[in-house]
Motif scaffolding. Structure first.
Motif, PDB file in Angstrom:
ATOM      1  N   GLN A 183     -32.242 -27.310  48.629  1.00  5.57           N
ATOM      2  CA  GLN A 183     -33.212 -27.713  49.648  1.00  5.57           C
ATOM      3  C   GLN A 183     -34.266 -26.621  49.841  1.00  5.57           C
ATOM      4  OE1 GLN A 183     -30.405 -28.547  52.825  1.00  5.57           O
ATOM      5  NE2 GLN A 183     -30.841 -26.622  53.834  1.00  5.57           N
TER       6      GLN A 183
ATOM      7  N   MET B  89     -33.262 -32.428  53.607  1.00  7.04           N
ATOM      8  CA  MET B  89     -32.443 -32.929  52.515  1.00  7.04           C
ATOM      9  C   MET B  89     -33.158 -34.093  51.840  1.00  7.04           C
ATOM     10  SD  MET B  89     -28.419 -34.075  52.645  1.00  7.04           S
ATOM     11  CE  MET B  89     -28.606 -35.748  53.259  1.00  7.04           C
TER      12      MET B  89
ATOM     13  N   LYS C 252     -23.235 -35.167  59.285  1.00 11.81           N
ATOM     14  CA  LYS C 252     -23.082 -34.140  58.242  1.00 11.81           C
ATOM     15  C   LYS C 252     -22.543 -34.791  56.971  1.00 11.81           C
ATOM     16  CE  LYS C 252     -23.370 -29.671  57.234  1.00 11.81           C
ATOM     17  NZ  LYS C 252     -24.672 -28.959  57.234  1.00 11.81           N
TER      18      LYS C 252
ATOM     19  N   GLU D  64     -23.007 -28.699  52.196  1.00  8.56           N
ATOM     20  CA  GLU D  64     -23.946 -27.721  51.656  1.00  8.56           C
ATOM     21  C   GLU D  64     -25.390 -28.001  52.068  1.00  8.56           C
ATOM     22  OE1 GLU D  64     -22.030 -29.689  49.854  1.00  8.56           O
ATOM     23  OE2 GLU D  64     -20.372 -28.396  49.211  1.00  8.56           O
ATOM     24  N   TRP D  65     -25.638 -29.107  52.756  1.00 11.69           N
ATOM     25  CA  TRP D  65     -26.996 -29.529  53.074  1.00 11.69           C
ATOM     26  C   TRP D  65     -27.178 -29.657  54.583  1.00 11.69           C
ATOM     27  CZ3 TRP D  65     -30.587 -30.501  49.112  1.00 11.69           C
ATOM     28  CH2 TRP D  65     -30.061 -30.499  47.814  1.00 11.69           C
ATOM     29  N   ASN D  66     -28.425 -29.634  55.014  1.00  9.96           N
ATOM     30  CA  ASN D  66     -28.708 -29.858  56.433  1.00  9.96           C
ATOM     31  C   ASN D  66     -28.100 -31.175  56.904  1.00  9.96           C
ATOM     32  OD1 ASN D  66     -30.358 -27.549  56.405  1.00  9.96           O
ATOM     33  ND2 ASN D  66     -31.807 -28.504  57.831  1.00  9.96           N
TER      34      ASN D  66
ATOM     35  N   ARG E 242     -21.414 -30.362  62.002  1.00  9.66           N
ATOM     36  CA  ARG E 242     -22.866 -30.199  61.877  1.00  9.66           C
ATOM     37  C   ARG E 242     -23.366 -28.889  62.490  1.00  9.66           C
ATOM     38  NH1 ARG E 242     -26.143 -32.055  66.107  1.00  9.66           N
ATOM     39  NH2 ARG E 242     -28.338 -31.582  65.724  1.00  9.66           N
TER      40      ARG E 242
ATOM     41  N   ILE F  49     -25.502 -22.387  60.934  1.00  7.54           N
ATOM     42  CA  ILE F  49     -26.409 -22.305  59.786  1.00  7.54           C
ATOM     43  C   ILE F  49     -27.123 -23.643  59.657  1.00  7.54           C
ATOM     44  CG2 ILE F  49     -25.067 -20.556  58.560  1.00  7.54           C
ATOM     45  CD1 ILE F  49     -23.876 -22.752  56.844  1.00  7.54           C
ATOM     46  N   HIS F  50     -27.992 -23.756  58.681  1.00  3.15           N
ATOM     47  CA  HIS F  50     -28.755 -25.001  58.469  1.00  3.15           C
ATOM     48  C   HIS F  50     -29.495 -25.422  59.737  1.00  3.15           C
ATOM     49  CE1 HIS F  50     -25.616 -25.766  55.134  1.00  3.15           C
ATOM     50  NE2 HIS F  50     -26.734 -25.313  54.573  1.00  3.15           N
ATOM     51  N   GLU F  51     -30.166 -24.457  60.372  1.00  4.91           N
ATOM     52  CA  GLU F  51     -31.006 -24.719  61.541  1.00  4.91           C
ATOM     53  C   GLU F  51     -30.219 -25.283  62.732  1.00  4.91           C
ATOM     54  OE1 GLU F  51     -35.083 -26.304  60.770  1.00  4.91           O
ATOM     55  OE2 GLU F  51     -34.315 -26.633  58.744  1.00  4.91           O
ATOM     56  N   THR F  52     -29.030 -24.772  62.954  1.00  7.58           N
ATOM     57  CA  THR F  52     -28.228 -25.207  64.100  1.00  7.58           C
ATOM     58  C   THR F  52     -27.617 -24.018  64.817  1.00  7.58           C
ATOM     59  OG1 THR F  52     -26.104 -25.392  62.893  1.00  7.58           O
ATOM     60  CG2 THR F  52     -27.577 -27.321  62.859  1.00  7.58           C
TER      61      THR F  52
END
Length: 358
Positions: free
Chosen positions: A155, A195, A238, A242-244, A295, A299-302
Protein backbone atom coordinates in the motif's frame (compact mmCIF):
# COMPACT_ATOMS: atom_id res chain seq x y z
CA UNK A 1 -27.49 -21.99 -21.42
CA UNK A 2 -26.58 -18.72 -19.75
CA UNK A 3 -29.24 -16.13 -19.00
CA UNK A 4 -28.71 -12.72 -20.55
CA UNK A 5 -28.86 -10.37 -17.56
CA UNK A 6 -27.55 -7.32 -19.38
CA UNK A 7 -28.85 -3.88 -18.49
CA UNK A 8 -30.08 -3.41 -22.06
CA UNK A 9 -32.77 -6.01 -21.55
CA UNK A 10 -33.82 -4.58 -18.19
CA UNK A 11 -34.08 -1.06 -19.59
CA UNK A 12 -36.64 -2.28 -22.10
CA UNK A 13 -39.02 -2.90 -19.23
CA UNK A 14 -38.07 0.01 -17.02
CA UNK A 15 -38.78 2.35 -19.93
CA UNK A 16 -42.37 1.14 -20.28
CA UNK A 17 -44.90 3.90 -19.67
CA UNK A 18 -47.05 3.37 -16.59
CA UNK A 19 -49.93 5.12 -14.90
CA UNK A 20 -48.32 7.74 -12.65
CA UNK A 21 -51.36 7.89 -10.40
CA UNK A 22 -49.94 5.05 -8.36
CA UNK A 23 -46.51 4.82 -6.74
CA UNK A 24 -44.05 1.95 -6.30
CA UNK A 25 -42.60 2.03 -2.77
CA UNK A 26 -39.79 -0.22 -1.54
CA UNK A 27 -39.60 -0.75 2.22
CA UNK A 28 -36.06 -1.20 3.59
CA UNK A 29 -35.10 -2.59 7.00
CA UNK A 30 -32.14 -3.89 9.03
CA UNK A 31 -32.28 -7.65 9.58
CA UNK A 32 -31.25 -9.80 12.55
CA UNK A 33 -27.54 -9.48 11.78
CA UNK A 34 -27.53 -5.75 12.47
CA UNK A 35 -25.42 -5.44 9.33
CA UNK A 36 -27.44 -6.61 6.34
CA UNK A 37 -30.51 -4.97 4.86
CA UNK A 38 -33.72 -6.45 3.45
CA UNK A 39 -36.40 -4.91 1.27
CA UNK A 40 -39.73 -5.60 -0.36
CA UNK A 41 -41.93 -3.58 -2.66
CA UNK A 42 -45.58 -2.62 -2.96
CA UNK A 43 -47.79 -0.24 -4.94
CA UNK A 44 -49.54 2.66 -3.21
CA UNK A 45 -52.46 4.51 -4.76
CA UNK A 46 -50.85 7.92 -4.23
CA UNK A 47 -47.33 9.31 -4.01
CA UNK A 48 -46.19 9.63 -0.37
CA UNK A 49 -44.84 13.04 0.62
CA UNK A 50 -43.67 12.09 4.14
CA UNK A 51 -42.90 8.72 5.76
CA UNK A 52 -46.24 8.64 7.60
CA UNK A 53 -48.01 8.63 4.21
CA UNK A 54 -46.69 5.09 3.80
CA UNK A 55 -48.82 2.55 5.68
CA UNK A 56 -47.29 0.21 8.19
CA UNK A 57 -46.51 -3.16 6.69
CA UNK A 58 -45.38 -6.53 7.99
CA UNK A 59 -43.04 -9.32 6.94
CA UNK A 60 -42.18 -12.89 7.87
CA UNK A 61 -39.70 -12.41 10.68
CA UNK A 62 -39.02 -16.14 10.87
CA UNK A 63 -37.30 -15.87 7.47
CA UNK A 64 -34.95 -13.11 8.65
CA UNK A 65 -34.15 -14.48 12.10
CA UNK A 66 -36.28 -11.82 13.79
CA UNK A 67 -39.22 -13.95 14.94
CA UNK A 68 -40.27 -17.54 15.45
CA UNK A 69 -42.48 -19.41 13.01
CA UNK A 70 -45.17 -19.66 15.67
CA UNK A 71 -45.51 -15.87 15.84
CA UNK A 72 -43.73 -14.67 12.75
CA UNK A 73 -45.21 -11.29 11.78
CA UNK A 74 -42.94 -8.31 12.39
CA UNK A 75 -44.03 -4.73 11.76
CA UNK A 76 -42.34 -2.20 9.47
CA UNK A 77 -42.74 1.41 10.63
CA UNK A 78 -41.78 3.99 7.95
CA UNK A 79 -39.35 6.62 9.30
CA UNK A 80 -37.43 8.20 6.38
CA UNK A 81 -38.45 8.71 2.75
CA UNK A 82 -36.20 8.86 -0.32
CA UNK A 83 -36.60 8.82 -4.10
CA UNK A 84 -35.96 5.44 -5.73
CA UNK A 85 -33.18 5.75 -8.35
CA UNK A 86 -33.68 2.17 -9.55
CA UNK A 87 -37.40 2.12 -10.42
CA UNK A 88 -37.32 5.80 -11.43
CA UNK A 89 -40.40 7.91 -12.04
CA UNK A 90 -42.22 8.73 -8.81
CA UNK A 91 -41.08 5.55 -7.05
CA UNK A 92 -39.88 5.83 -3.45
CA UNK A 93 -37.62 4.10 -0.95
CA UNK A 94 -38.73 4.18 2.67
CA UNK A 95 -36.43 3.26 5.54
CA UNK A 96 -38.34 1.49 8.30
CA UNK A 97 -37.98 0.46 11.92
CA UNK A 98 -38.75 -3.14 12.85
CA UNK A 99 -41.10 -3.90 15.72
CA UNK A 100 -41.89 -7.35 17.08
CA UNK A 101 -45.39 -8.77 17.43
CA UNK A 102 -45.89 -6.97 20.77
CA UNK A 103 -44.85 -3.57 19.41
CA UNK A 104 -41.40 -3.47 21.03
CA UNK A 105 -38.25 -2.66 18.97
CA UNK A 106 -36.54 -5.67 17.43
CA UNK A 107 -33.12 -6.56 18.83
CA UNK A 108 -31.31 -4.77 16.00
CA UNK A 109 -33.63 -1.74 16.00
CA UNK A 110 -31.43 0.83 17.77
CA UNK A 111 -33.11 3.78 16.10
CA UNK A 112 -35.83 4.14 18.73
CA UNK A 113 -33.34 4.69 21.57
CA UNK A 114 -31.20 6.99 19.44
CA UNK A 115 -34.22 9.11 18.60
CA UNK A 116 -35.02 9.52 22.31
CA UNK A 117 -31.46 10.74 22.93
CA UNK A 118 -31.52 13.15 19.99
CA UNK A 119 -34.87 14.58 21.10
CA UNK A 120 -33.49 15.33 24.57
CA UNK A 121 -30.40 16.97 23.07
CA UNK A 122 -32.05 18.80 20.16
CA UNK A 123 -31.31 22.27 21.58
CA UNK A 124 -27.58 21.52 21.17
CA UNK A 125 -28.09 20.87 17.43
CA UNK A 126 -25.69 17.92 17.09
CA UNK A 127 -24.26 17.61 13.59
CA UNK A 128 -22.56 14.51 12.22
CA UNK A 129 -20.64 13.45 9.15
CA UNK A 130 -19.60 9.81 8.81
CA UNK A 131 -16.83 8.53 6.54
CA UNK A 132 -17.94 5.05 5.46
CA UNK A 133 -15.11 2.83 4.25
CA UNK A 134 -15.76 -0.43 2.40
CA UNK A 135 -14.03 -2.98 0.16
CA UNK A 136 -15.40 -4.22 -3.15
CA UNK A 137 -15.16 -8.02 -3.40
CA UNK A 138 -15.37 -10.05 -6.60
CA UNK A 139 -17.13 -13.36 -7.22
CA UNK A 140 -14.00 -15.20 -5.99
CA UNK A 141 -14.58 -13.77 -2.47
CA UNK A 142 -11.41 -11.70 -2.70
CA UNK A 143 -11.01 -7.94 -3.14
CA UNK A 144 -11.95 -6.96 -6.68
CA UNK A 145 -9.11 -7.44 -9.21
CA UNK A 146 -6.62 -8.70 -6.64
CA UNK A 147 -4.22 -11.38 -7.97
CA UNK A 148 -5.69 -14.88 -7.71
CA UNK A 149 -2.76 -16.36 -5.84
CA UNK A 150 -1.22 -13.43 -4.05
CA UNK A 151 -1.49 -9.78 -3.14
CA UNK A 152 -1.09 -6.44 -4.92
CA UNK A 153 2.03 -4.35 -4.42
CA UNK A 154 2.42 -2.76 -0.96
CA UNK A 155 0.00 0.00 0.00
CA UNK A 156 1.05 3.54 -0.76
CA UNK A 157 0.12 4.26 -4.40
CA UNK A 158 -3.61 3.54 -4.13
CA UNK A 159 -5.01 6.31 -1.91
CA UNK A 160 -6.89 8.91 -4.01
CA UNK A 161 -5.09 7.47 -7.03
CA UNK A 162 -5.84 7.41 -10.76
CA UNK A 163 -4.89 4.74 -13.28
CA UNK A 164 -6.04 1.22 -14.07
CA UNK A 165 -3.05 -0.27 -12.24
CA UNK A 166 -3.97 1.54 -9.01
CA UNK A 167 -7.73 2.03 -8.88
CA UNK A 168 -10.16 -0.89 -8.91
CA UNK A 169 -13.94 -0.42 -8.95
CA UNK A 170 -14.37 3.24 -9.86
CA UNK A 171 -17.52 2.46 -11.86
CA UNK A 172 -19.17 1.06 -8.74
CA UNK A 173 -18.22 4.18 -6.78
CA UNK A 174 -19.56 6.54 -9.45
CA UNK A 175 -22.83 4.65 -9.82
CA UNK A 176 -23.32 4.67 -6.06
CA UNK A 177 -22.60 8.39 -5.79
CA UNK A 178 -25.14 9.18 -8.51
CA UNK A 179 -27.85 7.01 -6.95
CA UNK A 180 -27.32 8.71 -3.58
CA UNK A 181 -27.74 12.13 -5.19
CA UNK A 182 -30.86 10.97 -7.02
CA UNK A 183 -32.34 9.42 -3.87
CA UNK A 184 -31.76 12.52 -1.76
CA UNK A 185 -29.14 10.97 0.50
CA UNK A 186 -26.82 13.66 1.89
CA UNK A 187 -23.66 12.24 0.35
CA UNK A 188 -20.88 14.81 0.46
CA UNK A 189 -17.80 13.16 -1.01
CA UNK A 190 -15.86 10.04 -1.93
CA UNK A 191 -12.31 8.81 -2.54
CA UNK A 192 -10.24 5.72 -3.17
CA UNK A 193 -8.66 4.44 0.02
CA UNK A 194 -5.29 3.06 1.12
CA UNK A 195 -5.97 -0.59 0.26
CA UNK A 196 -6.65 -1.40 -3.41
CA UNK A 197 -10.40 -1.98 -4.02
CA UNK A 198 -11.13 -0.08 -0.81
CA UNK A 199 -13.24 3.07 -1.07
CA UNK A 200 -14.82 5.64 1.19
CA UNK A 201 -17.86 7.84 0.88
CA UNK A 202 -18.92 10.57 3.26
CA UNK A 203 -22.48 11.35 4.39
CA UNK A 204 -23.33 14.60 6.12
CA UNK A 205 -23.60 17.04 7.66
CA UNK A 206 -26.74 15.55 9.16
CA UNK A 207 -28.44 16.66 12.35
CA UNK A 208 -29.50 14.21 15.02
CA UNK A 209 -31.36 11.07 13.94
CA UNK A 210 -30.94 12.00 10.28
CA UNK A 211 -27.33 10.76 10.36
CA UNK A 212 -28.29 7.16 10.97
CA UNK A 213 -31.17 7.30 8.49
CA UNK A 214 -29.04 8.63 5.65
CA UNK A 215 -26.08 6.34 6.25
CA UNK A 216 -28.25 3.23 6.35
CA UNK A 217 -29.95 4.23 3.11
CA UNK A 218 -26.56 4.98 1.52
CA UNK A 219 -25.45 1.46 2.50
CA UNK A 220 -28.60 -0.01 0.95
CA UNK A 221 -27.95 1.85 -2.30
CA UNK A 222 -24.32 0.66 -2.28
CA UNK A 223 -25.35 -3.00 -1.98
CA UNK A 224 -27.96 -2.57 -4.72
CA UNK A 225 -25.45 -0.97 -7.10
CA UNK A 226 -22.90 -3.70 -6.37
CA UNK A 227 -25.57 -6.30 -7.13
CA UNK A 228 -25.98 -4.85 -10.64
CA UNK A 229 -22.21 -5.03 -11.22
CA UNK A 230 -21.95 -8.63 -9.97
CA UNK A 231 -19.74 -7.74 -7.01
CA UNK A 232 -20.30 -7.56 -3.25
CA UNK A 233 -19.57 -4.98 -0.56
CA UNK A 234 -17.47 -6.03 2.40
CA UNK A 235 -17.78 -4.04 5.64
CA UNK A 236 -15.38 -6.22 7.63
CA UNK A 237 -13.30 -3.74 9.69
CA UNK A 238 -10.09 -5.75 9.11
CA UNK A 239 -10.21 -8.06 6.06
CA UNK A 240 -6.41 -8.57 6.03
CA UNK A 241 -3.95 -8.08 8.89
CA UNK A 242 -1.22 -6.63 6.67
CA UNK A 243 -3.43 -3.89 5.18
CA UNK A 244 -5.35 -0.88 6.44
CA UNK A 245 -8.74 -1.76 7.90
CA UNK A 246 -12.08 -0.08 7.25
CA UNK A 247 -13.64 2.43 9.60
CA UNK A 248 -16.58 4.78 9.91
CA UNK A 249 -14.82 7.87 11.24
CA UNK A 250 -17.46 10.06 12.84
CA UNK A 251 -17.19 13.85 12.68
CA UNK A 252 -19.22 15.57 15.36
CA UNK A 253 -20.05 19.03 16.62
CA UNK A 254 -22.67 20.87 18.63
CA UNK A 255 -23.80 24.44 18.09
CA UNK A 256 -21.47 25.69 20.83
CA UNK A 257 -18.50 23.91 19.23
CA UNK A 258 -19.22 25.67 15.94
CA UNK A 259 -19.46 29.11 17.54
CA UNK A 260 -16.55 31.39 18.54
CA UNK A 261 -14.36 29.87 21.27
CA UNK A 262 -15.88 26.49 20.44
CA UNK A 263 -12.53 24.82 21.08
CA UNK A 264 -13.36 24.96 24.79
CA UNK A 265 -16.50 22.88 24.14
CA UNK A 266 -14.53 20.48 21.94
CA UNK A 267 -11.94 19.90 24.67
CA UNK A 268 -14.68 19.33 27.25
CA UNK A 269 -16.35 16.79 24.97
CA UNK A 270 -13.05 14.95 24.49
CA UNK A 271 -12.55 14.81 28.26
CA UNK A 272 -16.00 13.28 28.69
CA UNK A 273 -15.34 10.74 25.95
CA UNK A 274 -12.05 9.74 27.58
CA UNK A 275 -13.87 8.71 30.76
CA UNK A 276 -16.12 6.19 28.99
CA UNK A 277 -13.72 4.81 26.39
CA UNK A 278 -14.46 1.16 27.15
CA UNK A 279 -18.23 1.65 27.05
CA UNK A 280 -18.03 3.35 23.66
CA UNK A 281 -15.80 0.65 22.22
CA UNK A 282 -18.51 -1.91 22.93
CA UNK A 283 -20.95 -0.12 20.59
CA UNK A 284 -18.45 1.02 17.96
CA UNK A 285 -18.53 -2.22 15.99
CA UNK A 286 -20.96 -5.03 15.28
CA UNK A 287 -19.52 -7.45 17.86
CA UNK A 288 -19.20 -5.48 21.10
CA UNK A 289 -15.64 -4.36 20.41
CA UNK A 290 -14.17 -7.64 19.17
CA UNK A 291 -13.90 -6.43 15.55
CA UNK A 292 -12.08 -3.26 16.57
CA UNK A 293 -9.52 -5.26 18.52
CA UNK A 294 -8.24 -6.46 15.15
CA UNK A 295 -8.50 -3.06 13.46
CA UNK A 296 -7.29 -0.64 16.17
CA UNK A 297 -3.76 -1.91 16.65
CA UNK A 298 -1.76 1.30 16.90
CA UNK A 299 -0.53 0.92 13.31
CA UNK A 300 -2.16 1.47 9.91
CA UNK A 301 -3.40 4.94 10.92
CA UNK A 302 -5.16 3.81 14.10
CA UNK A 303 -4.89 4.29 17.84
CA UNK A 304 -4.63 1.22 20.04
CA UNK A 305 -7.93 -0.33 21.05
CA UNK A 306 -7.22 -0.21 24.78
CA UNK A 307 -5.86 3.34 24.98
CA UNK A 308 -7.71 6.63 24.59
CA UNK A 309 -5.79 9.44 22.92
CA UNK A 310 -6.37 12.68 21.07
CA UNK A 311 -4.43 15.25 19.12
CA UNK A 312 -4.48 17.91 16.44
CA UNK A 313 -4.21 16.43 12.91
CA UNK A 314 -3.21 13.10 14.51
CA UNK A 315 -4.57 10.11 12.60
CA UNK A 316 -2.96 7.74 15.10
CA UNK A 317 -5.25 9.07 17.85
CA UNK A 318 -8.69 8.02 19.04
CA UNK A 319 -9.96 11.57 18.54
CA UNK A 320 -8.52 13.91 15.93
CA UNK A 321 -9.01 17.67 15.99
CA UNK A 322 -8.65 18.86 12.37
CA UNK A 323 -5.84 21.34 11.84
CA UNK A 324 -8.15 24.06 10.53
CA UNK A 325 -10.45 23.72 13.55
CA UNK A 326 -7.46 24.18 15.85
CA UNK A 327 -6.44 27.29 13.93
CA UNK A 328 -9.99 28.68 13.96
CA UNK A 329 -10.55 27.89 17.63
CA UNK A 330 -13.87 26.22 16.79
CA UNK A 331 -15.38 23.53 14.61
CA UNK A 332 -15.68 19.81 15.23
CA UNK A 333 -13.89 16.66 16.35
CA UNK A 334 -13.37 13.37 14.54
CA UNK A 335 -13.93 10.15 16.48
CA UNK A 336 -11.77 7.65 14.58
CA UNK A 337 -12.79 4.61 16.63
CA UNK A 338 -16.10 3.48 15.00
CA UNK A 339 -15.65 0.51 12.67
CA UNK A 340 -17.01 0.17 9.15
CA UNK A 341 -19.72 -2.25 10.30
CA UNK A 342 -20.96 -0.07 13.17
CA UNK A 343 -24.59 0.88 13.63
CA UNK A 344 -24.66 4.68 13.23
CA UNK A 345 -27.65 4.90 15.57
CA UNK A 346 -25.57 3.36 18.38
CA UNK A 347 -22.50 5.48 17.59
CA UNK A 348 -24.24 8.86 17.32
CA UNK A 349 -26.48 8.08 20.28
CA UNK A 350 -23.51 7.20 22.47
CA UNK A 351 -21.59 10.35 21.49
CA UNK A 352 -24.50 12.69 22.22
CA UNK A 353 -25.43 10.83 25.39
CA UNK A 354 -21.87 11.23 26.71
CA UNK A 355 -21.03 14.76 25.57
CA UNK A 356 -24.41 16.51 25.90
CA UNK A 357 -26.59 14.53 28.30
CA UNK A 358 -23.66 13.43 30.48
Amino acid sequence: MMLDLSSNILSRYLDLETDDKGCVVTYVWIDNTGNHLRSKTRTLLSVPKVPSDCPRWDFDGSSTGQASGLNSDCLLIPVALFDDPFFGGNAKLVLTEVLTHDGSPADTNHRRKCQEIMEKAKSSHPWFGIEQEYVIFGSDNRPFRWPKNGFPGPQGPYYCAVGADRVFGRKVMKAHYKTCLKAGVKISGTNAEVMPSQWEFQVGPCEGIEMGDHLWMARYLLHRVAEDFGVTINLNPKPYDEWNGSGAHTNYSTLKMREDNGRIEIDQAIEKLSLVHEQHMKVYDLNQGEDNKHRLTGIHETAHYSQFSFGVANRMASIRIPRQCALNGKGYLEDRRPASNCDPYLVTGAIVNTTVLN
